[in-house]
Design a protein around this motif. Structure first.
Motif, PDB file in Angstrom:
ATOM      1  N   MET A  94     -10.920  -3.409  -5.870  1.00 29.67           N
ATOM      2  CA  MET A  94      -9.673  -4.119  -6.176  1.00 29.67           C
ATOM      3  C   MET A  94      -8.860  -3.338  -7.216  1.00 29.67           C
ATOM      4  O   MET A  94      -7.647  -3.215  -7.110  1.00 29.67           O
ATOM      5  CB  MET A  94      -9.957  -5.537  -6.689  1.00 29.67           C
ATOM      6  CG  MET A  94     -10.594  -6.471  -5.661  1.00 29.67           C
ATOM      7  SD  MET A  94      -9.531  -6.843  -4.247  1.00 29.67           S
ATOM      8  CE  MET A  94     -10.045  -5.590  -3.082  1.00 29.67           C
ATOM      9  N   GLU A  95      -9.549  -2.808  -8.208  1.00 29.62           N
ATOM     10  CA  GLU A  95      -8.852  -2.034  -9.238  1.00 29.62           C
ATOM     11  C   GLU A  95      -8.233  -0.767  -8.649  1.00 29.62           C
ATOM     12  O   GLU A  95      -7.110  -0.399  -8.998  1.00 29.62           O
ATOM     13  CB  GLU A  95      -9.811  -1.675 -10.388  1.00 29.62           C
ATOM     14  CG  GLU A  95      -9.142  -0.927 -11.522  1.00 29.62           C
ATOM     15  CD  GLU A  95      -7.945  -1.652 -12.130  1.00 29.62           C
ATOM     16  OE1 GLU A  95      -7.019  -0.960 -12.597  1.00 29.62           O
ATOM     17  OE2 GLU A  95      -7.913  -2.897 -12.128  1.00 29.62           O
ATOM     18  N   ALA A  96      -8.937  -0.101  -7.743  1.00 31.57           N
ATOM     19  CA  ALA A  96      -8.380   1.095  -7.090  1.00 31.57           C
ATOM     20  C   ALA A  96      -7.120   0.738  -6.315  1.00 31.57           C
ATOM     21  O   ALA A  96      -6.131   1.485  -6.342  1.00 31.57           O
ATOM     22  CB  ALA A  96      -9.420   1.726  -6.166  1.00 31.57           C
ATOM     23  N   LEU A  97      -7.099  -0.416  -5.664  1.00 37.09           N
ATOM     24  CA  LEU A  97      -5.910  -0.847  -4.927  1.00 37.09           C
ATOM     25  C   LEU A  97      -4.767  -1.171  -5.885  1.00 37.09           C
ATOM     26  O   LEU A  97      -3.617  -0.782  -5.660  1.00 37.09           O
ATOM     27  CB  LEU A  97      -6.236  -2.054  -4.045  1.00 37.09           C
ATOM     28  CG  LEU A  97      -7.177  -1.785  -2.879  1.00 37.09           C
ATOM     29  CD1 LEU A  97      -7.538  -3.085  -2.175  1.00 37.09           C
ATOM     30  CD2 LEU A  97      -6.584  -0.785  -1.907  1.00 37.09           C
ATOM     31  N   ARG A  98      -5.082  -1.861  -6.969  1.00 39.69           N
ATOM     32  CA  ARG A  98      -4.044  -2.191  -7.955  1.00 39.69           C
ATOM     33  C   ARG A  98      -3.437  -0.920  -8.562  1.00 39.69           C
ATOM     34  O   ARG A  98      -2.224  -0.844  -8.774  1.00 39.69           O
ATOM     35  CB  ARG A  98      -4.613  -3.092  -9.056  1.00 39.69           C
ATOM     36  CG  ARG A  98      -4.821  -4.533  -8.594  1.00 39.69           C
ATOM     37  CD  ARG A  98      -5.171  -5.464  -9.750  1.00 39.69           C
ATOM     38  NE  ARG A  98      -6.524  -5.300 -10.215  1.00 39.69           N
ATOM     39  CZ  ARG A  98      -7.588  -5.975  -9.750  1.00 39.69           C
ATOM     40  NH1 ARG A  98      -7.435  -6.864  -8.782  1.00 39.69           N
ATOM     41  NH2 ARG A  98      -8.776  -5.765 -10.242  1.00 39.69           N
ATOM     42  N   GLN A  99      -4.265   0.070  -8.826  1.00 40.00           N
ATOM     43  CA  GLN A  99      -3.765   1.323  -9.400  1.00 40.00           C
ATOM     44  C   GLN A  99      -2.801   2.039  -8.453  1.00 40.00           C
ATOM     45  O   GLN A  99      -1.958   2.810  -8.906  1.00 40.00           O
ATOM     46  CB  GLN A  99      -4.926   2.248  -9.766  1.00 40.00           C
ATOM     47  CG  GLN A  99      -5.678   1.802 -10.983  1.00 40.00           C
ATOM     48  CD  GLN A  99      -6.843   2.702 -11.322  1.00 40.00           C
ATOM     49  OE1 GLN A  99      -7.087   3.719 -10.682  1.00 40.00           O
ATOM     50  NE2 GLN A  99      -7.590   2.325 -12.349  1.00 40.00           N
ATOM     51  N   GLY A 158      -5.849   6.742  -1.518  1.00 39.63           N
ATOM     52  CA  GLY A 158      -5.239   7.672  -2.458  1.00 39.63           C
ATOM     53  C   GLY A 158      -3.913   8.234  -2.000  1.00 39.63           C
ATOM     54  O   GLY A 158      -3.067   8.604  -2.819  1.00 39.63           O
ATOM     55  N   SER A 159      -3.695   8.295  -0.692  1.00 39.69           N
ATOM     56  CA  SER A 159      -2.463   8.893  -0.170  1.00 39.69           C
ATOM     57  C   SER A 159      -1.312   7.897  -0.077  1.00 39.69           C
ATOM     58  O   SER A 159      -0.182   8.298   0.194  1.00 39.69           O
ATOM     59  CB  SER A 159      -2.726   9.487   1.217  1.00 39.69           C
ATOM     60  OG  SER A 159      -2.930   8.460   2.172  1.00 39.69           O
ATOM     61  N   LEU A 160      -1.592   6.621  -0.305  1.00 41.21           N
ATOM     62  CA  LEU A 160      -0.560   5.601  -0.158  1.00 41.21           C
ATOM     63  C   LEU A 160       0.010   5.173  -1.500  1.00 41.21           C
ATOM     64  O   LEU A 160      -0.687   5.161  -2.513  1.00 41.21           O
ATOM     65  CB  LEU A 160      -1.135   4.362   0.541  1.00 41.21           C
ATOM     66  CG  LEU A 160      -1.656   4.559   1.952  1.00 41.21           C
ATOM     67  CD1 LEU A 160      -2.260   3.266   2.468  1.00 41.21           C
ATOM     68  CD2 LEU A 160      -0.551   5.031   2.873  1.00 41.21           C
ATOM     69  N   HIS A 161       1.265   4.803  -1.485  1.00 43.60           N
ATOM     70  CA  HIS A 161       1.923   4.169  -2.628  1.00 43.60           C
ATOM     71  C   HIS A 161       2.533   2.892  -2.093  1.00 43.60           C
ATOM     72  O   HIS A 161       3.371   2.919  -1.207  1.00 43.60           O
ATOM     73  CB  HIS A 161       2.985   5.094  -3.228  1.00 43.60           C
ATOM     74  CG  HIS A 161       2.382   6.342  -3.765  1.00 43.60           C
ATOM     75  ND1 HIS A 161       1.716   6.385  -4.971  1.00 43.60           N
ATOM     76  CD2 HIS A 161       2.300   7.588  -3.248  1.00 43.60           C
ATOM     77  CE1 HIS A 161       1.280   7.603  -5.173  1.00 43.60           C
ATOM     78  NE2 HIS A 161       1.612   8.357  -4.142  1.00 43.60           N
ATOM     79  N   SER A 162       2.135   1.783  -2.631  1.00 42.15           N
ATOM     80  CA  SER A 162       2.407   0.511  -1.992  1.00 42.15           C
ATOM     81  C   SER A 162       3.684  -0.198  -2.401  1.00 42.15           C
ATOM     82  O   SER A 162       4.295  -0.873  -1.601  1.00 42.15           O
ATOM     83  CB  SER A 162       1.241  -0.428  -2.247  1.00 42.15           C
ATOM     84  OG  SER A 162       1.597  -1.727  -1.889  1.00 42.15           O
ATOM     85  N   ASP A 163       4.044  -0.143  -3.632  1.00 35.50           N
ATOM     86  CA  ASP A 163       5.178  -0.919  -4.144  1.00 35.50           C
ATOM     87  C   ASP A 163       4.976  -2.418  -3.926  1.00 35.50           C
ATOM     88  O   ASP A 163       5.874  -3.118  -3.473  1.00 35.50           O
ATOM     89  CB  ASP A 163       6.496  -0.470  -3.514  1.00 35.50           C
ATOM     90  CG  ASP A 163       6.841   0.964  -3.871  1.00 35.50           C
ATOM     91  OD1 ASP A 163       6.472   1.381  -4.986  1.00 35.50           O
ATOM     92  OD2 ASP A 163       7.456   1.661  -3.058  1.00 35.50           O
ATOM     93  N   GLY A 164       3.779  -2.898  -4.210  1.00 38.36           N
ATOM     94  CA  GLY A 164       3.510  -4.323  -4.169  1.00 38.36           C
ATOM     95  C   GLY A 164       3.030  -4.891  -2.846  1.00 38.36           C
ATOM     96  O   GLY A 164       2.824  -6.092  -2.736  1.00 38.36           O
TER      97      GLY A 164
END
Length: 149
Positions: free
Chosen positions: A96-101, A68-74
């Protein structure tokens, strides 16, 4: 292989840690971090794995908080988990959906059963005794090696 970190928690029986140890033994360049501990900078990694046992249908709270604390940008990500439920694969797509979100490119998940002694199961020594085993560890390594990271 891209620079890879795995953020994990495996506090009860060490089920998930057994799988991670096998991955690190085969790929010593992979770095492990306890979820919630200082020192992990996601910007240093090309791919991030998230691993824990499943507790009441969810990853460990500290692993969920890390996601939840990360923002990945792909950035590429994967999940690895153990659970007492023999139909545990049902949790994988949710992960997987939580990671994609969060903006990750979700590359896949691996799971296997692990020793579970929750609630009344403790009276009988738990279920899935002896799991994960050497075959599960080998399968986790093969999963990791097959990821498109």
């Amino acid at each position: 292989m891209p620079k890879t970190a795995i953020v994990y928690r495996s506090p009860h029986h060490g089920n998930t840690k057994k799988l991670l140890d096998a991955i690190v033994q085969a790929h010593p360049e992979v770095e492990l971090f306890h979820a919630g501990d200082a020192g992990f900078d996601p910007a240093d990694y090309d791919a991030i794995g998230f691993a824990s046992g499943v507790y009441m249908g969810k990853l460990h709270r500290k692993v969920r908080k890390a996601i939840g604390s990360l923002h990945s940008d792909g950035r590429k990500a994967f999940a690895l988990f153990t659970c007492g439920d023999s139909a545990g694969g049902k949790y994988g797509e949710r992960m997987m959906e939580a990671l994609r979100q969060k903006g990750f490119e979700a590359c896949g998940y691996f799971w296997c059963v692990g020793l579970d002694t929750v609630g009344p199961l403790v009276l009988f020594g738990g279920v899935n005794k002896g799991r994960p085993n050497a075959d599960d560890a080998r399968d986790a390594v093969h999963f990791f090696e097959g990821l498109n990271l």
